[in-house]
Design an enzyme around this catalytic site. Structure first.
Site, mmCIF file in Angstrom:
data_model
loop_
_atom_site.group_PDB
_atom_site.id
_atom_site.type_symbol
_atom_site.label_atom_id
_atom_site.label_comp_id
_atom_site.label_asym_id
_atom_site.label_seq_id
_atom_site.Cartn_x
_atom_site.Cartn_y
_atom_site.Cartn_z
ATOM 1 N N GLU A 158 13.856 -12.929 8.452
ATOM 2 C CA GLU A 158 13.616 -11.801 7.543
ATOM 3 C C GLU A 158 14.680 -10.731 7.756
ATOM 4 O OE1 GLU A 158 12.281 -10.742 5.070
ATOM 5 O OE2 GLU A 158 10.169 -11.178 4.849
ATOM 6 N N ASP A 159 14.933 -9.934 6.728
ATOM 7 C CA ASP A 159 15.817 -8.782 6.906
ATOM 8 C C ASP A 159 15.035 -7.609 7.487
ATOM 9 O OD1 ASP A 159 14.433 -8.761 4.498
ATOM 10 O OD2 ASP A 159 15.862 -7.449 3.514
ATOM 11 N N ASP B 254 8.201 -4.356 7.176
ATOM 12 C CA ASP B 254 7.806 -2.979 6.881
ATOM 13 C C ASP B 254 6.278 -2.909 6.976
ATOM 14 O OD1 ASP B 254 7.247 -0.573 5.382
ATOM 15 O OD2 ASP B 254 9.228 -0.672 4.519
ATOM 16 N N PHE C 156 14.353 4.848 4.114
ATOM 17 C CA PHE C 156 14.668 3.747 3.210
ATOM 18 C C PHE C 156 16.113 3.328 3.460
ATOM 19 C CE2 PHE C 156 15.490 1.302 -0.578
ATOM 20 C CZ PHE C 156 14.299 0.607 -0.693
ATOM 21 N N ARG D 10 23.249 -4.605 -1.778
ATOM 22 C CA ARG D 10 23.068 -5.682 -0.792
ATOM 23 C C ARG D 10 24.402 -6.066 -0.162
ATOM 24 N NH1 ARG D 10 17.813 -7.891 -1.653
ATOM 25 N NH2 ARG D 10 17.143 -7.943 -3.807
HETATM 26 C C1 PRP Z 1 11.592 -6.970 1.243
HETATM 27 C C2 PRP Z 1 12.160 -7.584 2.500
HETATM 28 C C3 PRP Z 1 10.971 -8.256 3.154
HETATM 29 C C4 PRP Z 1 9.800 -7.410 2.686
HETATM 30 C C5 PRP Z 1 9.311 -6.557 3.809
HETATM 31 O O1 PRP Z 1 11.565 -7.911 0.231
HETATM 32 O O2 PRP Z 1 13.197 -8.482 2.214
HETATM 33 O O3 PRP Z 1 10.835 -9.591 2.714
HETATM 34 O O4 PRP Z 1 10.282 -6.593 1.613
HETATM 35 O O5 PRP Z 1 8.331 -5.650 3.381
HETATM 36 P P1 PRP Z 1 6.810 -5.709 3.821
HETATM 37 O O6 PRP Z 1 6.759 -5.892 5.311
HETATM 38 O O7 PRP Z 1 6.287 -4.350 3.400
HETATM 39 O O8 PRP Z 1 6.114 -6.815 3.076
HETATM 40 P P2 PRP Z 1 11.449 -7.539 -1.357
HETATM 41 O O9 PRP Z 1 10.042 -7.762 -1.816
HETATM 42 O O10 PRP Z 1 12.025 -6.180 -1.591
HETATM 43 O O11 PRP Z 1 12.358 -8.670 -2.002
HETATM 44 P P3 PRP Z 1 13.921 -8.967 -1.719
HETATM 45 O O12 PRP Z 1 14.001 -9.603 -0.343
HETATM 46 O O13 PRP Z 1 14.297 -9.917 -2.810
HETATM 47 O O14 PRP Z 1 14.673 -7.668 -1.775
#
Ligand code: PRP
Length: 174
Positions: free
Chosen positions: A98-99, A102, A151, A164
């Site tokens: 994961e990146d 949150d 953020f 990105r």
């Molecule tokens: C982002 C990120 C994680 C997730 C974390 O994805 O890449 O997968 O949110 O947030 P959380 O812990 O509150 O669930 P996003 O839904 O923005 O999609 P993306 O990866 O395509 O940007």
């Protein structure tokens, strides 16, 4: 909406050094195992590409796409599976890449999806961890950096699908 980049939070050099350390640790922990790294698109794509190349053991890759933020800075609370996994993960050691973690809601959905495929083990590697925002319990085995409640964009992380491609991680004002 126009955004303003506030400051650099993590430099390119710091990211690359930490990615090498994580790659080494994951390689040591999965020596002589059947390892699959699962990239969570889109945010983890850049981190995944670097981490995958930092591994020194045989490894397969898989991709899954989930989304919950859409064009917002707050989670919608509804995690959608945009594209699921193709490969059989049974009896493999899985490391989810994961990146950012949150609220932890994306990870909860992911864990359910992956556990249903009966892998031998599942671990989580997240470049960033924002523990103050958690709404559900989430275990992260390999953390790149713990960050405050700001953020962030860059190195795979977006705001409304942009930024990105930045090489560093920046805090933004929205
Ligand atoms: C982002 C990120 C994680 C997730 C974390 O994805 O890449 O997968 O949110 O947030 P959380 O812990 O509150 O669930 P996003 O839904 O923005 O999609 P993306 O990866 O395509 O940007």
């Amino acid at each position: 909406m126009k955004i303003e980049i506030e400051s650099t939070l993590i430099s390119e050099a710091e990211i690359q050094r930490r990615v090498r350390e994580l790659g080494q640790q994951i390689s040591e922990d999965h020596h002589n195992r059947e390892l699959v790294l699962v990239c969570v698109l889109k945010g983890a794509a850049l981190f995944f590409a670097d981490l995958f190349r930092a591994l020194s053991i045989p490894v397969r890759c898989e991709f899954i796409q989930l989304a919950s933020y859409d064009d917002r800075t707050e989670s919608s609370g509804h995690v959608r599976i945009v594209q699921g996994l193709n490969e059989n993960l049974r009896n493999s050691d899985v490391v989810i890449v994961e990146d950012i973690v949150d609220t932890g809601q994306t990870l909860t959905v992911l864990m359910e999806e992956i556990q249903a495929l009966e892998p031998a083990s599942v671990k989580v590697c997240s470049l960033l961890d924002k523990p103050t925002r958690r709404t559900v319990t989430a275990t992260i085995d390999y953390v790149g950096f713990e960050i405050p409640d700001a953020f962030v964009v860059g190195y795979g992380l977006d705001y409304a699908q942009k930024y990105r491609n930045l090489r560093e991680i920046f805090c933004i004002k929205t």
